[in-house]
Design an enzyme around this catalytic site. Sequence first.
Site, PDB file in Angstrom:
ATOM      1  N   ASN A  13      83.740  56.034  -8.495  1.00  0.00           N
ATOM      2  CA  ASN A  13      83.331  54.789  -7.863  1.00  0.00           C
ATOM      3  C   ASN A  13      82.025  55.076  -7.101  1.00  0.00           C
ATOM      4  O   ASN A  13      81.477  56.176  -7.197  1.00  0.00           O
ATOM      5  CB  ASN A  13      84.432  54.287  -6.923  1.00  0.00           C
ATOM      6  CG  ASN A  13      84.404  52.781  -6.763  1.00  0.00           C
ATOM      7  OD1 ASN A  13      83.350  52.196  -6.568  1.00  0.00           O
ATOM      8  ND2 ASN A  13      85.555  52.144  -6.834  1.00  0.00           N
TER       9      ASN A  13
ATOM     10  N   ASN B 128      75.905  47.636  -2.786  1.00  0.00           N
ATOM     11  CA  ASN B 128      76.646  46.385  -2.771  1.00  0.00           C
ATOM     12  C   ASN B 128      77.791  46.439  -1.791  1.00  0.00           C
ATOM     13  O   ASN B 128      78.361  47.500  -1.544  1.00  0.00           O
ATOM     14  CB  ASN B 128      77.161  46.030  -4.173  1.00  0.00           C
ATOM     15  CG  ASN B 128      78.521  46.641  -4.465  1.00  0.00           C
ATOM     16  OD1 ASN B 128      79.567  46.080  -4.108  1.00  0.00           O
ATOM     17  ND2 ASN B 128      78.534  47.811  -5.095  1.00  0.00           N
TER      18      ASN B 128
ATOM     19  N   GLY C 224      73.993  53.177  -9.626  1.00  0.00           N
ATOM     20  CA  GLY C 224      72.776  53.116 -10.413  1.00  0.00           C
ATOM     21  C   GLY C 224      72.220  54.496 -10.741  1.00  0.00           C
ATOM     22  O   GLY C 224      72.864  55.510 -10.444  1.00  0.00           O
TER      23      GLY C 224
ATOM     24  N   ASN D  65      92.038  51.033  -8.882  1.00  0.00           N
ATOM     25  CA  ASN D  65      90.898  51.300  -8.002  1.00  0.00           C
ATOM     26  C   ASN D  65      91.424  51.761  -6.645  1.00  0.00           C
ATOM     27  O   ASN D  65      91.810  50.959  -5.814  1.00  0.00           O
ATOM     28  CB  ASN D  65      90.059  50.021  -7.863  1.00  0.00           C
ATOM     29  CG  ASN D  65      88.917  50.186  -6.885  1.00  0.00           C
ATOM     30  OD1 ASN D  65      88.629  51.304  -6.429  1.00  0.00           O
ATOM     31  ND2 ASN D  65      88.263  49.094  -6.564  1.00  0.00           N
TER      32      ASN D  65
ATOM     33  N   LYS E 190      91.269  55.550 -10.760  1.00  0.00           N
ATOM     34  CA  LYS E 190      89.823  55.634 -10.492  1.00  0.00           C
ATOM     35  C   LYS E 190      89.598  56.213  -9.101  1.00  0.00           C
ATOM     36  O   LYS E 190      90.126  55.711  -8.113  1.00  0.00           O
ATOM     37  CB  LYS E 190      89.204  54.245 -10.598  1.00  0.00           C
ATOM     38  CG  LYS E 190      87.700  54.239 -10.370  1.00  0.00           C
ATOM     39  CD  LYS E 190      87.111  52.899 -10.742  1.00  0.00           C
ATOM     40  CE  LYS E 190      85.625  52.853 -10.500  1.00  0.00           C
ATOM     41  NZ  LYS E 190      85.042  51.564 -10.870  1.00  0.00           N
TER      42      LYS E 190
ATOM     43  N   LYS F   6      87.160  42.995 -13.528  1.00  0.00           N
ATOM     44  CA  LYS F   6      86.954  43.104 -12.082  1.00  0.00           C
ATOM     45  C   LYS F   6      88.273  43.403 -11.382  1.00  0.00           C
ATOM     46  O   LYS F   6      89.327  42.959 -11.815  1.00  0.00           O
ATOM     47  CB  LYS F   6      86.417  41.742 -11.621  1.00  0.00           C
ATOM     48  CG  LYS F   6      86.067  41.735 -10.214  1.00  0.00           C
ATOM     49  CD  LYS F   6      85.005  40.771  -9.805  1.00  0.00           C
ATOM     50  CE  LYS F   6      84.637  41.104  -8.385  1.00  0.00           C
ATOM     51  NZ  LYS F   6      84.315  42.518  -8.180  1.00  0.00           N
TER      52      LYS F   6
ATOM     53  N   CYS G 231      87.788  51.602  -3.314  1.00  0.00           N
ATOM     54  CA  CYS G 231      86.745  50.653  -2.916  1.00  0.00           C
ATOM     55  C   CYS G 231      86.242  50.982  -1.517  1.00  0.00           C
ATOM     56  O   CYS G 231      87.019  51.013  -0.559  1.00  0.00           O
ATOM     57  CB  CYS G 231      87.244  49.220  -2.942  1.00  0.00           C
ATOM     58  SG  CYS G 231      85.900  48.081  -2.591  1.00  0.00           S
TER      59      CYS G 231
ATOM     60  N   THR H  92      76.051  49.364 -13.245  1.00  0.00           N
ATOM     61  CA  THR H  92      74.832  48.720 -12.755  1.00  0.00           C
ATOM     62  C   THR H  92      73.866  48.349 -13.884  1.00  0.00           C
ATOM     63  O   THR H  92      73.161  47.343 -13.794  1.00  0.00           O
ATOM     64  CB  THR H  92      74.149  49.654 -11.730  1.00  0.00           C
ATOM     65  OG1 THR H  92      75.080  49.897 -10.671  1.00  0.00           O
ATOM     66  CG2 THR H  92      72.893  49.057 -11.147  1.00  0.00           C
TER      67      THR H  92
HETATM   68  C1  LIG Z   1      78.307  44.917  -7.720  1.00  0.00           C
HETATM   69  C2  LIG Z   1      79.375  45.940  -7.976  1.00  0.00           C
HETATM   70  C3  LIG Z   1      80.723  45.575  -7.879  1.00  0.00           C
HETATM   71  C4  LIG Z   1      81.717  46.524  -8.121  1.00  0.00           C
HETATM   72  N1  LIG Z   1      83.026  46.125  -8.050  1.00  0.00           N
HETATM   73  C5  LIG Z   1      84.003  47.012  -8.388  1.00  0.00           C
HETATM   74  C6  LIG Z   1      85.366  46.590  -8.446  1.00  0.00           C
HETATM   75  O1  LIG Z   1      85.706  45.406  -8.236  1.00  0.00           O
HETATM   76  N2  LIG Z   1      86.307  47.525  -8.780  1.00  0.00           N
HETATM   77  C7  LIG Z   1      85.986  48.836  -9.056  1.00  0.00           C
HETATM   78  O2  LIG Z   1      86.892  49.629  -9.370  1.00  0.00           O
HETATM   79  N3  LIG Z   1      84.688  49.248  -9.027  1.00  0.00           N
HETATM   80  C8  LIG Z   1      83.711  48.371  -8.711  1.00  0.00           C
HETATM   81  N4  LIG Z   1      82.394  48.792  -8.718  1.00  0.00           N
HETATM   82  C9  LIG Z   1      82.056  50.198  -9.030  1.00  0.00           C
HETATM   83  C10 LIG Z   1      81.663  50.366 -10.507  1.00  0.00           C
HETATM   84  O3  LIG Z   1      82.738  50.049 -11.358  1.00  0.00           O
HETATM   85  C11 LIG Z   1      81.187  51.824 -10.782  1.00  0.00           C
HETATM   86  O4  LIG Z   1      82.256  52.710 -10.505  1.00  0.00           O
HETATM   87  C12 LIG Z   1      79.971  52.217  -9.945  1.00  0.00           C
HETATM   88  O5  LIG Z   1      79.084  51.134  -9.803  1.00  0.00           O
HETATM   89  C13 LIG Z   1      79.205  53.422 -10.516  1.00  0.00           C
HETATM   90  O6  LIG Z   1      78.700  53.167 -11.792  1.00  0.00           O
HETATM   91  P1  LIG Z   1      77.188  52.630 -12.073  1.00  0.00           P
HETATM   92  O7  LIG Z   1      76.258  53.548 -11.362  1.00  0.00           O
HETATM   93  O8  LIG Z   1      77.057  52.682 -13.571  1.00  0.00           O
HETATM   94  O9  LIG Z   1      77.140  51.236 -11.550  1.00  0.00           O
HETATM   95  C14 LIG Z   1      81.376  47.858  -8.466  1.00  0.00           C
HETATM   96  C15 LIG Z   1      80.022  48.211  -8.564  1.00  0.00           C
HETATM   97  C16 LIG Z   1      79.032  47.275  -8.340  1.00  0.00           C
HETATM   98  C17 LIG Z   1      77.589  47.699  -8.481  1.00  0.00           C
END
Ligand SMILES: Cc1cc2nc3c(=O)[nH]c(=O)nc-3n(C[C@H](O)[C@H](O)[C@H](O)COP(=O)(O)O)c2cc1C
Length: 302
Positions: free
Chosen positions: A193, A69, A218, A128, A166, A45, A131, A267
């Site tokens: 992201n 989120n 997702g 990151n 990222k 995280k 965000c 996700t």
């Molecule tokens: C609940 C949640 C929390 C996330 N927190 C972070 C984070 O702390 N740092 C970060 O670089 N990306 C964060 N992300 C982004 C994910 O790492 C990812 O880039 C994004 O969800 C797209 O991928 P997915 O569709 O497989 O979830 C978060 C995503 C979700 C859903």
Amino acid sequence: MSKLTVKLGPLELENPILTASGTFGYGKEFAEFINLDRLGGIVTKSLTPNPRPGNPPHRVVEVTGAMLNSIGLANVGVDLFIQDKMPFLQTLECKVIVNIAGESLDEYLIVLTKLETVNNGIDAYEINLSCPNVKEGGRTFGKDPRQVHRITSALRELTNKPLIIKLTPEVSDIGELGLAAQEGGADIISAINTFIGMAINTKKRKAVLGTITGGFSGPALKPLALAKVYALSQVVSIPIIGIGGIFTVTDVVEFLLAGASAVQIGTANYIEPKISEKLVDDLHQYCEENKLESITELIGTL
Ligand SMILES: Cc1cc2nc3c(=O)[nH]c(=O)nc-3n(C[C@H](O)[C@H](O)[C@H](O)COP(=O)(O)O)c2cc1C
């Protein structure tokens, strides 16, 4: 060397399956579900200099084919991470990638400088810059190529470890951001992201999320993410980690064909905690069925 080994510049992975930051805690949370050492690696995280409680509720909502989120980078802060989370991470054989976030350049530098004092157990850093729920002066600075270059080169001076930048997809030309990261000294790019989305409760006539908008992730994200990864692959010469809506081995293969050398699972972990390990098995099977000597035969061959 296994059929699934991939080399991303200085970072070699046993297989291309990583977990995505923010969806896999600090690793230990998933240790009872899967054998973490079977993964290519885990991404922790996002860490900030001080602990953050995150945003007010609601912070998560399911929407068609996706979720929103607004966690707001809730995390334990870098000091507690080193003290409480690193000892477990140091026992792992898979790669450990520590994700860093901040609200200013200084904050990134503080976190990375502290992590550099950790003797073993950190294989790479993921930065990151994207965000959607945290802004400096009301602005997401990860959208500005000059800022991406500035942060990347400042961090580059502080570490010899692989540096992964990222990126946010919320720009018209993600290639510009990728080139800025590459020229700043990044070894690898991860994309993407979340996009920004919102959901409205029509009974209350209010936005569902406490922050009104939030990160959209997702399955519905996958075609958008694929297009961003493909666009980056056309302009950068450093490796790319593909992220966005990956749930099945077909999704993984699509990202590899589009130009990613590895992928992150986000996700999907919420729906099926064992998914990352299953994808490693499925990828082995895919190689057998398709008579591949190495998974690298697929990368960027669209
Ligand atoms: C609940 C949640 C929390 C996330 N927190 C972070 C984070 O702390 N740092 C970060 O670089 N990306 C964060 N992300 C982004 C994910 O790492 C990812 O880039 C994004 O969800 C797209 O991928 P997915 O569709 O497989 O979830 C978060 C995503 C979700 C859903």
